[in-house]
Design an enzyme around this catalytic site. Structure first.
Site, PDB file in Angstrom:
ATOM      1  N   SER A 135       0.807  -1.217  -0.028  1.00 47.65           N
ATOM      2  CA  SER A 135      -0.111   0.080   0.114  1.00 47.65           C
ATOM      3  C   SER A 135       0.779   1.300   0.158  1.00 47.65           C
ATOM      4  CB  SER A 135      -0.997  -0.028   1.383  1.00 47.65           C
ATOM      5  OG  SER A 135      -0.097  -0.228   2.254  1.00 47.65           O
ATOM      6  N   LYS A 188       9.882  -7.319   5.758  1.00 45.30           N
ATOM      7  CA  LYS A 188       9.909  -7.124   4.263  1.00 45.30           C
ATOM      8  C   LYS A 188      10.944  -5.827   3.821  1.00 45.30           C
ATOM      9  CE  LYS A 188       7.099  -3.475   3.954  1.00 45.30           C
ATOM     10  NZ  LYS A 188       7.190  -2.295   3.363  1.00 45.30           N
ATOM     11  N   SER A 251       9.147   2.801  -3.041  1.00 42.60           N
ATOM     12  CA  SER A 251       9.779   2.338  -1.874  1.00 42.60           C
ATOM     13  C   SER A 251      11.002   3.188  -1.528  1.00 42.60           C
ATOM     14  CB  SER A 251       9.988   0.804  -1.927  1.00 42.60           C
ATOM     15  OG  SER A 251      10.931   0.183  -0.961  1.00 42.60           O
TER      16      SER A 251
END
Length: 336
Positions: A135, A188, A251
């Site tokens: 998200s 992650k 990211s």
């Protein structure tokens, strides 16, 4: 219509405020920093993190937490390092029994605690819900279809979050595995840093696919050792979040990794990204947890060496590739 207070006016907090307002809720977006609120009030836009996305006029922007006292739901969207002080501030403002939903993905440094454990210590009279999954705020804010999970010890609180925030652009599943959902979101980031390093070194798709797959195995090993369900890591908060964080330029963990692979130090990379890189501290904590629980995590081990011991990134890749031969299918995930 619910009354929602969102603590934290970064990218994801702002994105959730926009979406919640579009759902028809009364939304207050809070920041501890007056200059940040002043900038948002002046333009109704988060120009640094969400340029071009307007914050609805119905969203109240403030540095006061008065709204939390009468809120039906409080969402905390701050970096992991700020969770305890913000939770402690909320303890003096929030009503008993009001659900608190957290979107941070990390650990508390020093204590090595999961963030829900921190909330439970500071807000013992409020049910805690963890929201996690693939998200990016940049996509949530503009209504790109997104699917996440809400995990909690309280099914009623998780269902309330689901019913309040879900719409045709944000689908929320329930998950009873609070430990697994939290660990997936935190770990992650470590693998995403490693994926960025691979990109910075100029390695290919084969390398990244292998890294992500074996990284997921390490996440599941530690998770099951800590009491999580293995299946959770095959879901949205595990492999789903891993995919999006390892492959997208949204990211910040991947972007920092690319810079490290290109030769910057970790500190230089984080400064250049200019935002919180949760994978940096998460690497140290994952390394410490792997030793506490006796779990073999070779990728985490190499990442710790690169980030904190001055090892060369390319040597880390070589070390992983020359490990003793093994079997891919492990009869017990917590052993090698």
């Amino acid at each position: 219509m619910a009354k929602i207070t969102i603590a934290g006016s970064g990218g994801f907090g702002t994105a959730l405020a926009i979406m919640a307002a579009q759902n028809g809720h009364r939304v207050t977006l809070w920041s501890a920093f007056q200059p940040e609120i002043d900038a948002l009030l002046a333009t109704r836009e988060h120009k640094k993190l969400l340029p071009g996305v307007k914050i609805p006029d119905s969203v109240e922007l403030t540095t006061a937490l008065d709204s939390a006292a009468s809120a039906d739901l409080v969402v905390v969207a701050v970096p992991s390092s700020a969770v305890r002080p913000v939770a402690r501030t909320l303890a003096g403002a929030i009503g008993s029994g009001i659900p608190v939903a957290s979107v941070a993905k990390g650990f508390e440094g020093g204590s090595l605690k999961r963030l829900s454990e921190v909330y439970e210590e500071e807000l013992p009279h409020n049910p805690i819900v963890v929201m996690s999954g693939p998200s990016h705020a940049e996509e949530v804010a503009v209504g790109i279809p997104t699917t996440i999970v809400a995990a909690s010890k309280s099914k009623a609180a998780a269902e309330f979050v689901q019913d309040t925030l879900m719409n045709d652009r944000l689908r929320i599943y329930l998950n009873g595995d609070l430990i697994g959902v939290e660990l997936g979101g935190a770990l992650k980031n470590v693998i995403a840093l490693a994926a960025g390093i691979c990109d910075g070194l100029g390695l290919g798709d084969n390398t990244k696919a292998a890294l992500m797959t074996r990284g997921l195995t390490e996440m599941a090993r530690l998770g099951t050792a800590m009491g999580a369900q293995r299946e959770t890591f095959a879901g949205l908060s595990g492999v789903g979040d891993l995919i999006v964080t390892c492959t997208s330029m949204h990211s910040r963990n991947r972007r920092a990794g690319i810079l490290i692979g290109q030769g910057r130090t970790a500190e230089q990379a984080i400064e250049e990204v200019g935002m919180t890189v949760e994978g940096y501290n998460a690497t140290r904590i994952a390394w410490q947890l792997s030793r506490r629980y006796g779990v073999n995590m070779p990728i985490v081990e190499q990442m710790y060496g690169v980030l904190f011991e001055g090892h060369a990134a390319r040597e880390g890749v070589s070390s992983l590739m020359t490990r003793p031969r093994g079997h891919e299918i492990e009869s017990v995930w917590v052993s090698d």
